[in-house]
Design a protein around this motif. Structure first.
Motif, mmCIF file in Angstrom:
data_model
loop_
_atom_site.group_PDB
_atom_site.id
_atom_site.type_symbol
_atom_site.label_atom_id
_atom_site.label_comp_id
_atom_site.label_asym_id
_atom_site.label_seq_id
_atom_site.Cartn_x
_atom_site.Cartn_y
_atom_site.Cartn_z
ATOM 1 N N ALA A 79 0.832 -1.205 0.000
ATOM 2 C CA ALA A 79 0.000 0.000 0.000
ATOM 3 C C ALA A 79 0.865 1.252 0.000
ATOM 4 C CB ALA A 79 -0.933 0.000 1.213
ATOM 5 N N LEU A 80 1.946 1.220 0.771
ATOM 6 C CA LEU A 80 2.828 2.377 0.846
ATOM 7 C C LEU A 80 3.526 2.623 -0.488
ATOM 8 C CD1 LEU A 80 4.082 4.585 2.489
ATOM 9 C CD2 LEU A 80 5.725 2.957 3.398
ATOM 10 N N LYS A 81 3.983 1.554 -1.132
ATOM 11 C CA LYS A 81 4.634 1.705 -2.430
ATOM 12 C C LYS A 81 3.645 2.239 -3.454
ATOM 13 C CE LYS A 81 7.509 -0.704 -5.821
ATOM 14 N NZ LYS A 81 8.178 -1.970 -6.181
ATOM 15 N N THR A 82 2.407 1.729 -3.424
ATOM 16 C CA THR A 82 1.386 2.219 -4.351
ATOM 17 C C THR A 82 1.136 3.705 -4.143
ATOM 18 O OG1 THR A 82 0.323 0.046 -4.404
ATOM 19 C CG2 THR A 82 -1.004 1.931 -5.117
ATOM 20 N N LEU A 83 1.065 4.127 -2.874
ATOM 21 C CA LEU A 83 0.845 5.534 -2.563
ATOM 22 C C LEU A 83 1.993 6.392 -3.073
ATOM 23 C CD1 LEU A 83 -0.636 7.836 -1.227
ATOM 24 C CD2 LEU A 83 0.297 7.117 0.965
ATOM 25 N N LEU A 84 3.217 5.933 -2.885
ATOM 26 C CA LEU A 84 4.370 6.670 -3.384
ATOM 27 C C LEU A 84 4.306 6.850 -4.898
ATOM 28 C CD1 LEU A 84 7.298 5.153 -1.301
ATOM 29 C CD2 LEU A 84 6.758 7.582 -1.480
ATOM 30 N N VAL A 85 3.950 5.780 -5.600
ATOM 31 C CA VAL A 85 3.885 5.853 -7.061
ATOM 32 C C VAL A 85 2.803 6.826 -7.503
ATOM 33 C CG1 VAL A 85 3.388 4.548 -9.161
ATOM 34 C CG2 VAL A 85 4.826 3.544 -7.389
ATOM 35 N N LEU A 86 1.595 6.711 -6.923
ATOM 36 C CA LEU A 86 0.501 7.601 -7.318
ATOM 37 C C LEU A 86 0.846 9.057 -7.035
ATOM 38 C CD1 LEU A 86 -2.601 5.560 -6.090
ATOM 39 C CD2 LEU A 86 -1.799 5.851 -8.433
ATOM 40 N N ALA A 87 1.444 9.323 -5.881
ATOM 41 C CA ALA A 87 1.805 10.694 -5.534
ATOM 42 C C ALA A 87 2.885 11.228 -6.461
ATOM 43 C CB ALA A 87 2.274 10.758 -4.087
ATOM 44 N N THR A 88 3.814 10.366 -6.858
ATOM 45 C CA THR A 88 4.885 10.796 -7.749
ATOM 46 C C THR A 88 4.350 11.164 -9.122
ATOM 47 O OG1 THR A 88 6.442 9.379 -6.566
ATOM 48 C CG2 THR A 88 7.091 10.088 -8.770
ATOM 49 N N LEU A 89 3.279 10.521 -9.559
ATOM 50 C CA LEU A 89 2.705 10.793 -10.871
ATOM 51 C C LEU A 89 1.899 12.081 -10.895
ATOM 52 C CD1 LEU A 89 1.552 7.178 -11.788
ATOM 53 C CD2 LEU A 89 3.514 8.410 -12.717
ATOM 54 N N LEU A 90 1.517 12.596 -9.693
ATOM 55 C CA LEU A 90 0.763 13.834 -9.629
ATOM 56 C C LEU A 90 1.678 15.037 -9.845
ATOM 57 C CD1 LEU A 90 -1.455 13.198 -6.482
ATOM 58 C CD2 LEU A 90 -2.279 13.436 -8.829
ATOM 59 N N PRO A 91 1.119 16.150 -10.367
ATOM 60 C CA PRO A 91 1.896 17.388 -10.396
ATOM 61 C C PRO A 91 2.317 17.783 -8.995
ATOM 62 C CG PRO A 91 -0.082 17.596 -11.734
ATOM 63 C CD PRO A 91 -0.210 16.299 -10.978
ATOM 64 N N ALA A 92 3.452 18.437 -8.887
ATOM 65 C CA ALA A 92 4.005 18.763 -7.576
ATOM 66 C C ALA A 92 3.026 19.561 -6.721
ATOM 67 C CB ALA A 92 5.317 19.531 -7.733
ATOM 68 N N GLY A 93 2.239 20.436 -7.342
ATOM 69 C CA GLY A 93 1.320 21.276 -6.589
ATOM 70 C C GLY A 93 0.184 20.533 -5.929
ATOM 71 N N TYR A 94 -0.024 19.254 -6.303
ATOM 72 C CA TYR A 94 -1.123 18.491 -5.746
ATOM 73 C C TYR A 94 -0.707 17.676 -4.529
ATOM 74 C CZ TYR A 94 -4.157 19.531 -9.692
ATOM 75 O OH TYR A 94 -4.936 20.166 -10.614
ATOM 76 N N LEU A 95 0.551 17.762 -4.130
ATOM 77 C CA LEU A 95 1.038 16.929 -3.049
ATOM 78 C C LEU A 95 0.649 17.538 -1.712
ATOM 79 C CD1 LEU A 95 4.562 16.061 -4.434
ATOM 80 C CD2 LEU A 95 2.402 14.830 -4.713
ATOM 81 N N THR A 96 -0.568 17.283 -1.284
ATOM 82 C CA THR A 96 -1.061 17.804 -0.013
ATOM 83 C C THR A 96 -1.725 16.684 0.762
ATOM 84 O OG1 THR A 96 -3.264 18.340 -0.843
ATOM 85 C CG2 THR A 96 -1.559 20.026 -1.101
ATOM 86 N N HIS A 97 -1.903 16.904 2.049
ATOM 87 C CA HIS A 97 -2.594 15.909 2.864
ATOM 88 C C HIS A 97 -4.047 15.764 2.429
ATOM 89 C CE1 HIS A 97 0.543 15.035 5.791
ATOM 90 N NE2 HIS A 97 0.851 16.306 5.767
ATOM 91 N N GLN A 98 -4.622 16.837 1.852
ATOM 92 C CA GLN A 98 -5.990 16.733 1.394
ATOM 93 C C GLN A 98 -6.088 15.827 0.177
ATOM 94 O OE1 GLN A 98 -4.545 19.734 2.244
ATOM 95 N NE2 GLN A 98 -5.591 19.655 4.228
ATOM 96 N N THR A 99 -5.051 15.803 -0.655
ATOM 97 C CA THR A 99 -5.079 14.975 -1.848
ATOM 98 C C THR A 99 -4.827 13.516 -1.519
ATOM 99 O OG1 THR A 99 -4.260 16.834 -3.145
ATOM 100 C CG2 THR A 99 -4.057 14.666 -4.133
ATOM 101 N N ILE A 100 -3.842 13.240 -0.669
ATOM 102 C CA ILE A 100 -3.449 11.876 -0.369
ATOM 103 C C ILE A 100 -3.239 11.757 1.131
ATOM 104 C CG2 ILE A 100 -1.723 10.086 -0.755
ATOM 105 C CD1 ILE A 100 -1.071 11.385 -3.373
ATOM 106 N N SER A 101 -3.894 10.801 1.758
ATOM 107 C CA SER A 101 -3.789 10.616 3.191
ATOM 108 C C SER A 101 -2.980 9.357 3.495
ATOM 109 C CB SER A 101 -5.187 10.490 3.820
ATOM 110 O OG SER A 101 -5.085 10.042 5.150
ATOM 111 N N ARG A 102 -1.840 9.559 4.123
ATOM 112 C CA ARG A 102 -1.014 8.415 4.506
ATOM 113 C C ARG A 102 -1.769 7.510 5.460
ATOM 114 N NH1 ARG A 102 2.260 8.389 9.099
ATOM 115 N NH2 ARG A 102 3.699 6.636 9.211
ATOM 116 N N GLN A 103 -2.434 8.099 6.461
ATOM 117 C CA GLN A 103 -3.161 7.288 7.426
ATOM 118 C C GLN A 103 -4.231 6.448 6.751
ATOM 119 O OE1 GLN A 103 -4.709 9.786 10.592
ATOM 120 N NE2 GLN A 103 -2.972 9.280 11.890
ATOM 121 N N HIS A 104 -4.912 7.024 5.761
ATOM 122 C CA HIS A 104 -5.978 6.303 5.074
ATOM 123 C C HIS A 104 -5.401 5.099 4.335
ATOM 124 C CE1 HIS A 104 -10.079 6.305 3.173
ATOM 125 N NE2 HIS A 104 -9.415 5.514 2.335
ATOM 126 N N TRP A 105 -4.340 5.308 3.572
ATOM 127 C CA TRP A 105 -3.785 4.241 2.756
ATOM 128 C C TRP A 105 -3.196 3.113 3.592
ATOM 129 C CZ3 TRP A 105 -3.079 3.052 -2.478
ATOM 130 C CH2 TRP A 105 -3.747 3.909 -3.354
#
Length: 318
Positions: A79-105
């Motif tokens: 799950a953590l690796k998947t989250l890293l990959v998805l976040a890396t594919l996003l534009p840099a400006g989208y890297l926020t806790h609102q976009t991706i929640s570590r606790q959720h994943w």
């Protein structure tokens, strides 16, 4: 298009995430360090992906420095690796806790937007998760704790079928702890207001806020509480558990509240204009097809759907 906005190839993002996790795996052998350095210099896109994945890690705090990856089970590492990959594919400006929640994943149990989950726990309790929700479980010899990290749950507490003597069942949020007294109840986090909402359907539940306030609710009561105070007890909504059956039930509900609730079950932007917000709606709607719910509204209310895309819909007066 700048270097920061050029898309990163998905396979390269996976490789970058793999190397980052290897570098956080405790003691890293020199051979692994050399292999990572060789990979980074093999192609400019490799280094760009490495820089982006490090940015993701620093921004979201996905890999705490005191955490060795070997301490995580296989499911969480995946799950953590998947989250890293998805976040890396996003534009840099989208890297926020609102976009991706570590606790959720990384939660023990979770649902995505529009999904619902049902789980039978080891103690015999039945746990339902509503849309976009996440929980962690901490069952010990002395107590059963369910941490609601996000969203909403309903618990039908079991009789503790484990080998231990009776252990109290508690649900924990940022605002306090709720202890079941042989009961069925729902808990929802209202993070935008820093509140927890509790509705007791059967039995009783005792609340302890994190600052020491206490209260006991019995069947048919509900309340919202903060870390500091417990609000007035009101009559529990008779439809509080309808989502466990895949239904959204309304009885004279203002359209604005209905749309706000419906928006939890679909991606995108869904709202209604102020001049139709007070219109009342009643009925039972199937949550598995939110598009059908929206399509039916103009047939029962004087509204029209303004649909820019499937994910951007506004209800206006017809």
């Amino acid at each position: 298009m700048t270097e920061r906005t050029v898309p990163i190839d998905r396979d390269i993002a996976r490789q970058a995430a793999h190397w980052l996790m290897r570098m956080h795996a405790g003691r890293v052998p020199p051979t692994d360090q050399q292999a990572c350095a060789h990979w980074r210099t093999a192609h400019p896109d490799h280094e760009r992906a490495w820089q982006r994945v490090q940015q993701v890690q620093q921004k979201l705090g996905l890999l705490p420095t005191d955490l060795a990856m070997g301490t995580l089970n296989r499911e969480r590492r995946h799950a953590l690796k998947t989250l890293l990959v998805l976040a890396t594919l996003l534009p840099a400006g989208y890297l926020t806790h609102q976009t991706i929640s570590r606790q959720h994943w990384l939660a023990d149990m979770r649902t995505g937007v529009g999904e619902r989950g049902e789980h039978r726990l080891s103690d015999g309790s039945q746990l339902f998760l509503n849309t976009d929700s996440a929980v962690d479980l901490a069952f010990t010899a002395h107590e059963r704790r369910i941490y609601l990290r996000h969203g909403e749950l309903l618990i039908d507490s079991g009789t503790d079928k484990g080998p231990h003597a009776y252990r109290p069942l508690r649900v924990v949020t940022s605002q306090g702890v709720m202890q079941a007294l042989g009961t069925r109840f729902s808990v929802a986090r209202q993070d935008e207001r820093a509140l927890t909402r509790l509705a007791v359907l059967e039995g009783a539940v005792r609340i302890h806020t994190h600052t020491g306030a206490t209260a006991t609710l019995t069947a048919g009561q509900q309340v919202s509480f903060s870390s500091d105070a417990i609000g007035p007890h009101t009559k529990a909504n008779e439809f509080a558990a309808s989502w466990t059956r895949g239904q959204l039930a309304a009885d004279g509900l203002p359209l604005s509240e209905f749309i706000a609730e419906l928006s939890r079950y679909r991606h995108g932007w869904l709202r209604c204009d102020p001049d139709v917000a007070a219109l009342r709606i009643s009925g039972t709607f199937q949550l598995d097809n939110t598009d059908a719910i929206l399509a039916a509204l103009p047939h029962t209310l004087p509204v029209a759907l303004e649909q820019r895309t499937r994910y951007w819909i506004t209800l206006r007066r017809r």
